[in-house]
Enzyme design. Structure first.
Site, PDB file in Angstrom:
ATOM      1  CB  SER A   8       4.456  -0.874  10.925  1.00 14.37           C
ATOM      2  OG  SER A   8       3.162  -0.394  10.606  1.00 14.37           O
TER       3      SER A   8
ATOM      4  CG  HIS B 245       8.511  -0.054   6.064  1.00 14.35           C
ATOM      5  ND1 HIS B 245       8.780  -1.401   6.094  1.00 14.35           N
ATOM      6  CD2 HIS B 245       7.191   0.065   6.307  1.00 14.35           C
ATOM      7  CE1 HIS B 245       7.674  -2.053   6.377  1.00 14.35           C
ATOM      8  NE2 HIS B 245       6.685  -1.189   6.506  1.00 14.35           N
TER       9      HIS B 245
ATOM     10  N   GLY C  65       4.967 -10.030   3.925  1.00 13.61           N
ATOM     11  CA  GLY C  65       5.773  -9.989   5.148  1.00 13.61           C
ATOM     12  C   GLY C  65       5.101 -10.749   6.278  1.00 13.61           C
TER      13      GLY C  65
ATOM     14  CG  MET D  67      -1.889  -1.200   1.178  1.00 11.49           C
ATOM     15  SD  MET D  67      -3.417  -0.935   2.086  1.00 11.49           S
ATOM     16  CE  MET D  67      -2.789  -0.680   3.722  1.00 11.49           C
TER      17      MET D  67
ATOM     18  CG  ASP E 278       0.446  -7.198   7.890  1.00  7.95           C
ATOM     19  OD1 ASP E 278      -0.207  -6.647   8.787  1.00  7.95           O
ATOM     20  OD2 ASP E 278       1.212  -6.580   7.138  1.00  7.95           O
TER      21      ASP E 278
ATOM     22  CD  GLN F  34      -1.942  -8.824   4.288  1.00  7.47           C
ATOM     23  OE1 GLN F  34      -2.811  -7.976   4.322  1.00  7.47           O
ATOM     24  NE2 GLN F  34      -0.676  -8.538   4.012  1.00  7.47           N
TER      25      GLN F  34
ATOM     26  CG  HIS G 130       6.848  -2.212   2.100  1.00  4.19           C
ATOM     27  ND1 HIS G 130       6.776  -1.093   2.891  1.00  4.19           N
ATOM     28  CD2 HIS G 130       5.624  -2.797   2.147  1.00  4.19           C
ATOM     29  CE1 HIS G 130       5.559  -0.995   3.396  1.00  4.19           C
ATOM     30  NE2 HIS G 130       4.843  -2.013   2.972  1.00  4.19           N
TER      31      HIS G 130
ATOM     32  NE  ARG H   5      -2.658   1.355   9.856  1.00  6.91           N
ATOM     33  CZ  ARG H   5      -3.038   0.358   9.041  1.00  6.91           C
ATOM     34  NH1 ARG H   5      -2.372  -0.773   9.024  1.00  6.91           N
ATOM     35  NH2 ARG H   5      -4.098   0.486   8.262  1.00  6.91           N
TER      36      ARG H   5
HETATM   37  O1  PAF Z   1      -0.201  -5.765   3.575  1.00  3.89           O
HETATM   38  C1  PAF Z   1      -0.626  -4.833   2.865  1.00  3.89           C
HETATM   39  O2  PAF Z   1       0.046  -3.822   2.673  1.00  3.89           O
HETATM   40  C2  PAF Z   1      -1.999  -4.953   2.223  1.00  3.89           C
HETATM   41  O3  PAF Z   1      -2.894  -5.610   3.049  1.00  3.89           O
HETATM   42  C3  PAF Z   1      -1.960  -5.621   0.826  1.00  3.89           C
HETATM   43  C4  PAF Z   1      -1.487  -7.046   0.916  1.00  3.89           C
HETATM   44  C5  PAF Z   1      -1.045  -4.821  -0.086  1.00  3.89           C
HETATM   45  C6  PAF Z   1      -3.358  -5.622   0.216  1.00  3.89           C
HETATM   46  O4  PAF Z   1      -3.849  -4.339   0.046  1.00  3.89           O
END
Ligand code: PAF
Length: 276
Positions: free
Chosen positions: A182, A31, A144, A27, A147, A150, A34, A184
């Site tokens: 993060s 950092h 990553g 998104m 999360d 996720q 990513h 955030r």
């Molecule tokens: O982890 C994230 O940044 C988001 O949830 C993702 C996987 C890009 C989906 O929008």
């Protein structure tokens, strides 16, 4: 590196790409966490796409969609430096045209932990990820461990829908003092950041306890919670030891994962650690 906004244009380029296509869904506000995914994709794939899209459908009411950091030029420079082939930055209108009404849901696994607190979150994540997988036809997608839930949800969707791709989970990247990276983290004041270090301390203490032979789930959870409470959080959503695949409560701490979600005044943080 090409910066492309239109999904159809990315699909066309990908249909001609040779070898394995690697996708790093993000998104933006990139950092080191990513960038470690982009490096891994570069190492394992022939053609690397980074998507940069703040997905409106994974933010609930009152969440931080509007204030989520957006720094497209900086993101593009970082992706270029890491050798990505394409930065895919679609608009919300391109991803969700008028009348969009198709959703992908992984039931059960998304009703617990993060899903309990953020009810529509995972439906938004799975839907956008499936769209990204289809647009790019990637053979590998990189996520990553930060999360953790996720990744479990995306893996389950991939398996159950027979999607022809591997989901690669990459380790959490931490600041030198332990705080998990993060986007955030930018919301925190200096004081909150100092307090939030208790979360990673709790993670490492749990791992040490298991390394020293502790197998009792309640004992690990109690020690971790005590450490986190030292930081005077506004709330602790959960501190829990789970099976790393099903995310059901673990019976034995060894081979499990400790997950935590903690709120301070300006930020809600999640962290986890595998207890091997
Ligand atoms: O982890 C994230 O940044 C988001 O949830 C993702 C996987 C890009 C989906 O929008």
């Amino acid at each position: 590196m090409q910066i492309i906004n239109r999904p159809s244009e990315v699909s066309l380029i990908c249909s001609h790409a040779k070898g394995t296509i690697g996708l790093v869904p993000t998104m933006g506000a990139l950092h080191e966490g990513h960038l470690s995914l982009v490096r891994k994709a570069r190492e394992m794939c022939d053609f690397v796409i980074v998507s940069d899209f703040v997905n409106p459908h994974q933010f609930g009411e009152g969440e931080d969609y509007d204030k989520y950091p957006r720094v497209p030029d900086k993101d593009a420079a970082l992706c270029e430096k890491e050798g990505a082939d394409i930065l895919f930055a679609p608009s919300a209108a391109d991803m969700y045209p008028r009348g969009f009404s198709t959703w992908v849901e992984v039931k059960g696994l998304t009703d617990i932990l993060e899903g309990e607190i953020r009810p529509i979150h995972f439906r938004g994540v799975t839907t956008v990820c499936l769209k990204l997988f289809n647009i790019t036809r990637c053979g590998k997608a990189f996520f990553g461990q930060k999360d953790f839930q996720q990744v479990c949800v995306i893996r389950k969707m991939t398996k159950e829908l027979n999607l022809p791709l591997d989901i690669v989970r990459c380790p959490i990247v931490r600041d030198p003092d332990g705080l998990a990276k993060s986007s955030r983290n930018a919301y925190m004041t200096f004081g909150e950041r100092e307090r939030a270090l208790c979360i990673s301390r709790a993670m490492f203490a749990a791992r040490r306890a298991v390394e020293n032979g502790c197998r009792a789930v309640e004992e690990i959870e109690k020690t971790a919670l005590e450490e986190i409470m030292k930081s005077r959080p506004v709330a602790v959503d959960y501190v829990t030891v789970r099976d790393p695949e099903t995310l059901m409560p673990a019976e034995n701490a060894a081979g499990s994962v400790l997950l935590a979600a903690v709120r301070y005044e300006n930020v809600r943080l999640i962290d986890n650690i595998l207890l091997y």
